[in-house]
Scaffold this motif. Sequence first.
Motif, mmCIF file in Angstrom:
data_model
loop_
_atom_site.group_PDB
_atom_site.id
_atom_site.type_symbol
_atom_site.label_atom_id
_atom_site.label_comp_id
_atom_site.label_asym_id
_atom_site.label_seq_id
_atom_site.Cartn_x
_atom_site.Cartn_y
_atom_site.Cartn_z
ATOM 1 N N LEU A 22 99.492 85.447 55.910
ATOM 2 C CA LEU A 22 99.631 84.106 55.343
ATOM 3 C C LEU A 22 98.449 83.880 54.410
ATOM 4 N N ARG A 23 98.735 83.677 53.131
ATOM 5 C CA ARG A 23 97.683 83.404 52.155
ATOM 6 C C ARG A 23 97.520 81.887 52.032
ATOM 7 N N LEU A 24 96.295 81.425 52.257
ATOM 8 C CA LEU A 24 96.004 79.990 52.217
ATOM 9 C C LEU A 24 95.258 79.675 50.928
ATOM 10 N N ALA A 25 95.700 78.636 50.231
ATOM 11 C CA ALA A 25 95.028 78.203 49.004
ATOM 12 C C ALA A 25 94.935 76.689 49.023
ATOM 13 N N GLY A 26 93.748 76.170 48.756
ATOM 14 C CA GLY A 26 93.547 74.731 48.731
ATOM 15 C C GLY A 26 92.737 74.252 49.911
ATOM 16 N N GLU A 27 93.035 73.054 50.370
ATOM 17 C CA GLU A 27 92.261 72.388 51.404
ATOM 18 C C GLU A 27 92.996 72.368 52.743
ATOM 19 N N GLY A 57 90.701 83.516 51.319
ATOM 20 C CA GLY A 57 89.966 83.694 50.078
ATOM 21 C C GLY A 57 90.104 82.565 49.089
ATOM 22 N N GLU A 58 91.222 81.855 49.114
ATOM 23 C CA GLU A 58 91.436 80.744 48.184
ATOM 24 C C GLU A 58 91.356 79.386 48.879
ATOM 25 N N LEU A 59 90.860 79.390 50.103
ATOM 26 C CA LEU A 59 90.682 78.140 50.841
ATOM 27 C C LEU A 59 89.443 77.447 50.282
ATOM 28 N N THR A 60 89.611 76.245 49.757
ATOM 29 C CA THR A 60 88.498 75.548 49.111
ATOM 30 C C THR A 60 87.758 74.605 50.046
ATOM 31 N N ALA A 61 88.393 74.199 51.148
ATOM 32 C CA ALA A 61 87.747 73.296 52.100
ATOM 33 C C ALA A 61 88.426 73.415 53.456
ATOM 34 N N CYS A 62 87.652 73.142 54.499
ATOM 35 C CA CYS A 62 88.189 73.129 55.859
ATOM 36 C C CYS A 62 87.394 72.100 56.644
ATOM 37 N N ASP A 63 88.069 71.052 57.124
ATOM 38 C CA ASP A 63 87.381 70.029 57.914
ATOM 39 C C ASP A 63 87.611 70.301 59.403
#
Length: 142
Positions: A22-27, A57-63
């Motif tokens: 699963l490729r994650l991109a964004g927040e 790799g393309e995850l820009t934020a994680c709260d």
Amino acid sequence: MTTFPYPVLTISAERTQRGVLLRLAGELDYESAGELLDAVRAHLPGIGPDGLRLDCGELTACDSTGLSVLLMSRRLTTAAGVALHLDNRRPPLQRMLEITGTLAHLTVSAAPERQEASTHGSGAQHTARGPRGARGSRPDTG
């Protein structure tokens, strides 16, 4: 609920005979965390021996809600007897996992823990550290 002109989190899936990527991109946050949990649940049945790989790799934020979903994903994969891999962790995500003491828990594969647990009792406890252990072992950076 606020609607955004663009997707907050994009998840693309690639299933092979060996596992799922699963490729994650964004927040990954309060607004989008449910999408990842739904994707994990949808792709878990019939997963191959390589388990579930989350490409961050393309995850820009994680709260904190995103972290909670990563932990829930780990619980689901462990219950299914497959490994969870967090690939291409960017520095902010890596730091969050280190500070919260969840890095080892989220990055050690489920299969060896399960095997060790059956051989030595509670093997999963050997690698997981709570927040106190993580904070206590890090130098004070100010």
